[in-house]
Motif scaffolding. Structure first.
Motif, short mmCIF file in Angstrom:
data_model
loop_
_atom_site.label_atom_id
_atom_site.label_comp_id
_atom_site.label_asym_id
_atom_site.label_seq_id
_atom_site.Cartn_x
_atom_site.Cartn_y
_atom_site.Cartn_z
N SER A 20 0.86 -1.14 -0.01
CA SER A 20 0.12 0.00 -0.13
C SER A 20 0.90 1.15 0.29
O SER A 20 0.59 2.16 -0.69
CB SER A 20 -1.09 -0.02 1.29
N TYR A 21 1.94 1.28 0.86
CA TYR A 21 2.81 2.49 1.01
C TYR A 21 3.49 2.60 -0.55
O TYR A 21 3.74 3.75 -0.77
CB TYR A 21 3.90 2.20 1.90
N LEU A 22 3.96 1.54 -1.20
CA LEU A 22 4.80 1.61 -2.24
C LEU A 22 3.70 2.22 -3.54
O LEU A 22 4.14 3.16 -4.44
CB LEU A 22 5.15 0.21 -2.65
N LYS A 23 2.38 1.68 -3.48
CA LYS A 23 1.37 2.21 -4.39
C LYS A 23 1.04 3.56 -4.15
O LYS A 23 1.15 4.64 -5.16
CB LYS A 23 0.21 1.47 -4.53
N PHE A 24 0.86 4.09 -3.09
CA PHE A 24 0.71 5.37 -2.52
C PHE A 24 2.05 6.43 -3.04
O PHE A 24 1.99 7.42 -3.55
CB PHE A 24 0.42 5.63 -1.24
N TYR A 25 3.28 5.84 -2.71
CA TYR A 25 4.51 6.72 -3.10
C TYR A 25 4.56 6.76 -4.66
O TYR A 25 4.96 7.85 -5.10
CB TYR A 25 5.72 5.97 -2.57
N ASN A 26 4.19 5.63 -5.23
CA ASN A 26 4.36 5.82 -6.81
C ASN A 26 3.38 6.81 -7.34
O ASN A 26 3.49 7.24 -8.28
CB ASN A 26 4.31 4.61 -7.39
N LEU A 27 2.17 6.90 -6.73
CA LEU A 27 1.21 7.80 -7.24
C LEU A 27 1.38 9.18 -6.84
O LEU A 27 0.81 10.26 -7.42
CB LEU A 27 -0.23 7.26 -6.54
N GLN A 28 2.44 9.36 -5.98
CA GLN A 28 2.73 10.79 -5.23
C GLN A 28 3.28 11.62 -6.50
O GLN A 28 3.02 13.05 -6.64
CB GLN A 28 3.79 10.55 -4.42
N ARG A 29 3.99 11.11 -7.44
CA ARG A 29 4.54 12.03 -8.64
C ARG A 29 3.75 12.57 -9.58
O ARG A 29 3.91 13.56 -10.12
CB ARG A 29 5.52 10.98 -9.60
N HIS A 30 2.56 11.92 -9.70
CA HIS A 30 1.46 12.62 -10.61
C HIS A 30 0.24 12.76 -10.38
O HIS A 30 -0.41 13.24 -11.01
CB HIS A 30 1.75 11.75 -11.95
N SER A 31 -0.29 12.22 -9.17
CA SER A 31 -1.79 12.18 -8.69
C SER A 31 -1.91 12.51 -7.46
O SER A 31 -2.60 11.57 -6.62
CB SER A 31 -2.64 11.38 -9.32
N SER A 32 -1.37 13.42 -6.59
CA SER A 32 -1.36 13.64 -5.01
C SER A 32 -2.86 13.97 -4.91
O SER A 32 -3.52 14.75 -5.87
CB SER A 32 -0.48 14.73 -4.84
N PHE A 33 -3.18 13.46 -3.74
CA PHE A 33 -4.61 13.74 -3.12
C PHE A 33 -5.65 13.41 -4.00
O PHE A 33 -6.68 13.67 -3.98
CB PHE A 33 -4.70 15.34 -3.00
N GLY A 62 -8.37 10.31 -5.56
CA GLY A 62 -8.78 9.19 -4.83
C GLY A 62 -8.02 7.98 -4.60
O GLY A 62 -8.22 7.41 -3.35
N SER A 63 -7.25 7.65 -5.65
CA SER A 63 -6.48 6.42 -5.64
C SER A 63 -5.17 6.94 -4.29
O SER A 63 -4.76 5.85 -3.60
CB SER A 63 -5.66 6.18 -6.79
N TRP A 64 -4.82 7.98 -4.51
CA TRP A 64 -3.60 8.34 -3.53
C TRP A 64 -4.16 8.32 -2.14
O TRP A 64 -3.31 7.66 -1.14
CB TRP A 64 -3.25 9.75 -3.70
N TRP A 65 -5.33 8.76 -1.81
CA TRP A 65 -5.76 8.75 -0.52
C TRP A 65 -6.10 7.22 -0.06
O TRP A 65 -5.85 6.60 1.14
CB TRP A 65 -7.05 9.55 -0.36
N PHE A 66 -6.74 6.37 -0.95
CA PHE A 66 -6.89 4.92 -0.80
C PHE A 66 -5.69 4.50 -0.26
O PHE A 66 -5.77 3.60 0.71
CB PHE A 66 -7.68 4.44 -1.81
N TRP A 67 -4.79 4.30 -1.07
CA TRP A 67 -3.62 3.56 -0.78
C TRP A 67 -2.89 4.23 0.65
O TRP A 67 -2.26 3.32 1.49
CB TRP A 67 -2.48 3.60 -1.81
#
Length: 728
Positions: A169-182, A184-189
């Motif tokens: 979950s943290y890795l998915k969140f971190y990888n989303l950080q670069r292009h889609s912060s905040f 729905g997926s970012w918050w979910f992970w």
């Protein structure tokens, strides 16, 4: 307007067939023959007791950790219709027809099965190839120790599942950080990371190691964000608050919720009550609650009370006296006061009752209106049955010669006057005028003449000899020796005394207490007490036949026999895939050496691998090597009985490192086509050996088929392995 109906509604979905196949294989490997053996397997004898208590709603304390894991096991029993009626007293005992074995083992097996696709996804998120990810998943799939541990009513597979889920979950969140912060997926992970971490800690405190690792990694990533000028101050603050909410506040709230559900479910009195305070016991249905519910709240002059020692070690006990006196001389030649004995008695008895007396008045009944006793008041404690006063003086205690003897005073007409005044000190008071309360107040009694404190002797096995009926010693301890819980007492049973005459008072002391006021303990008070008990109440560690040291785990010099068929040679052992374990150690060593080599050369501005490969390499080390270290090294500092299964979370991280190192060697060190071909051939041979070892040890992983004596001897690859062989 209805034109959209002219075309069919089409739903498209991308299905990762690798992931689907791995999930199916994981389920088959863990769920196949799950009800076999239909007998208690190793620590099922331990966790099964808790499941039964959940089914019966009876309170218990598991000093090994938080309640969430036990609740999940109990959920399996509940779904299977288990009524809790089974005697969990022996490993190997056959389960009765009412025990839903498959259901009880289902959740650990599902958790173990899902670890296979989780391993695959973690390597994908670390930016490694699908081939490497597939290799990691297959290694988890074919690891005999993980299979064994997940097929029974045990907690390690559930713990590993939540650990891997948190990492993914943290890795998915971190990888989303670069292009889609905040998003729905970012918050979910991000939120799922916090939830998974709290669940891991809630299963076993070992989950705290991975939680701390992820917090450290998240902190490091945020530190890098602070140095990025593309983030405004407001944006950074929003990122910080989001992480604080998801990774700190929500896990803490969930951790509390585990205990809330636990305490809500277990509302009945049970065998573990005695280690809790009187207030906690009184909050449970039955047991002490039947006696104490509704007693007078405020202790007054003339109150009849029993005093329970707060420490509760080596057992719960109450201040007690009886007509027998201390012997004139002890066995070691020391003399005593020959006064009436005062002890701490571990059973409820009429001789546990005392009367709180005002030194300035003779009456032993409560006045109307009652005069409450407050912090700092001077009282006398009169033994209810013998009417003698609690006393201490400068005479050595029978077992603790550096402390004062405590007695009930007998006037022998010698030069030893009574010293029976005690000052009441309420330790958990809110003000210096607090009233002494039943159950709720924790008090100590300070002797006015000598400043000694009434104390249950904390000496190990401080039981009096035969002349004292093996009851526990009570002493007067100097205040200068510091605070100890054995100096603290609380009123457990309480009534307002009404009988001035001794004969009538004795009848009153034998009768049940009256109910006047109900006292309830708040959830936070119960949580705090239970949490403290879990952290401090440790069973004495004893050497177990299958216990081991942390050093034994790396090379798998130990095993655990989980189950043995009563007649055939069928048996189940916790044994790992020795090829995988050795490969994991080599991978960790190679990774460490290569990383140090790269770091030294990068310091000299020599870059052996491109930056695009360096960052995944470093990230993999932080997760895999870091995960192995934090889940393994702390065991060298622990003073507890250790078993091989404690190593499984660390091993899982180390296994993930194997395909990472192999891909790195193939991509960056095998530069020629010939080397790549040879390396690929070696990989095929190596993986074939992994499968061969898995297959060879499957009979002692699944417990069938039964092996002959010769076949069992052939499985003893190390002399330190304890493979069970029946005498012919």
């Amino acid at each position: 307007m209805l034109g959209f109906l002219k075309k069919p509604v089409v739903v498209t979905a991308e299905i990762n067939m690798n992931l689907m196949a791995l999930t199916v294989m994981g389920l088959i490997s863990r769920l196949w023959g799950l009800s076999y053996p239909r007998a208690v397997v190793f620590d099922e004898v331990y966790y099964g007791q808790f499941v039964s208590l959940y089914m019966k709603r009876i309170f218990f304390v598991d000093d090994s950790g938080p309640p969430f894991g036990n609740m999940l096991l109990a959920l399996g029993g509940y779904l299977g219709g288990f009524d809790g009626n089974f005697l969990w007293n022996r490993i190997g005992a056959e389960y009765s027809i009412n025990v839903p074995v498959w259901s009880l083992r289902l959740l650990p097996a599902l958790a173990g099965a899902l670890c296979v696709p989780l391993a695959y996804q973690i390597l994908i998120e670390l930016q490694f190839s699908h081939c490497a990810a597939l290799g990691a998943a297959l290694l988890i799939l074919l690891e005999n120790s993980l299979i064994t541990q997940s097929r029974f009513m045990l907690l390690e597979s559930i713990l590993i599942f939540f650990i891997l889920l948190a990492v993914l979950s943290y890795l998915k969140f971190y990888n989303l950080q670069r292009h889609s912060s905040f998003s729905g997926s970012w918050w979910f992970w991000l939120l799922l990371t916090g939830v998974a971490c709290s669940c891991a800690v809630g299963v076993k405190y070992m989950g705290l190691f991975t939680y701390m690792l992820l917090l450290a990694i998240a902190g490091l990533h945020f530190w890098h964000m602070i140095g990025d000028q593309n983030f405004s101050n407001v944006s950074l603050m929003c990122h910080f608050l989001a992480r604080a909410l998801a990774l700190v506040i929500i896990p803490m709230a969930m951790y509390l919720s585990f205990f809330y559900v636990h305490l809500t479910l277990l509302y009945r009195s049970g065998p573990h009550d005695q280690i809790m305070t009187s207030a906690f016991q009184a909050s449970l249905e039955g047991g002490l609650a039947r006696i104490t519910q509704g007693q007078p709240l405020e202790v007054a002059y003339g109150s009849q009370i029993t005093l329970r020692n707060v420490l509760g070690k080596p057992m719960q006990c109450w201040l007690h006296s009886h007509t027998n006196t201390y012997p004139i001389r002890y066995e070691n030649g020391r003399g005593s006061s020959h006064q009436q004995q005062v002890t701490c008695y571990p059973f409820k008895d009429v001789n546990n009752w005392w009367i709180v007396k005002d030194p300035g008045m003779q009456q032993l009944v409560v006045s109307n209106p009652p005069r409450p006793v407050r912090h700092g008041h001077i009282v006398q404690l009169v033994h209810g049955i013998t009417t003698r006063y609690l006393n201490t003086h400068d005479v050595a205690a029978p077992l603790s010669p550096h402390s004062q003897e405590v007695s009930c005073y007998i006037d022998y007409n010698i030069s030893m006057p009574a010293q029976n005044l005690w000052r009441v000190e309420i330790l958990n008071r809110e003000s210096d005028t607090d009233v002494w309360k039943t159950i709720l107040s924790e008090v100590r009694f300070v002797h006015v003449n000598t400043s000694a404190v009434l104390k249950a002797s904390a000496l190990s096995g401080a039981s009096l000899p035969e002349w004292g009926y093996r009851q526990l010693e009570v002493v007067g301890e100097k205040l200068s020796k510091g605070y100890h819980q054995s100096m603290v007492w609380n009123v457990e049973e309480h009534r307002y005394g009404k009988s001035q005459e001794q004969k009538e008072r004795e009848v009153e002391l034998h009768s049940p207490t009256q109910m006047d006021i109900s006292k309830n303990l708040s959830f936070m008070a119960k949580f705090t007490e239970l949490q403290w008990k879990i952290l401090t109440l440790k069973n004495e560690d004893t050497e177990h036949k299958y216990s081991s040291s942390a050093l034994d785990w790396i090379t798998m010099d130990t095993n655990i026999a989980y189950w043995l068929h009563p007649t055939s040679g069928a048996q189940i052992h916790l044994l790992g895939n020795i090829v995988t374990w050795a490969s994991a150690n080599v991978a960790a060593l190679v990774y460490t050496c290569l990383s140090l080599w790269y770091l030294v050369r990068r310091r000299r501005k020599i870059y052996d691998i491109p930056e695009g490969a360096w960052q995944p390499w470093v990230s993999a080390g932080g997760i895999c090597v870091g995960g192995w270290a934090v889940n393994y090294l702390p065991f060298f500092l622990m003073e507890k009985t250790l078993f091989l299964y404690h190593y499984l979370p660390a091993l899982t991280f180390q296994i993930l490192l194997i395909p990472i190192v192999l891909q790195h060697l193939s991509d960056h060190l095998c530069r020629s086509l010939l080397l790549k071909s040879m390396f690929s051939a070696l990989l095929v041979a190596w993986f074939s050996s992994v499968y061969l070892v898995y297959s060879t040890f499957s009979p002692v992983t699944y417990g069938e088929p039964a092996l002959s004596v010769t076949e069992l001897k052939d499985l003893r690859w190390k002399d330190s392995w304890n493979i069970l062989i029946r005498k012919q």
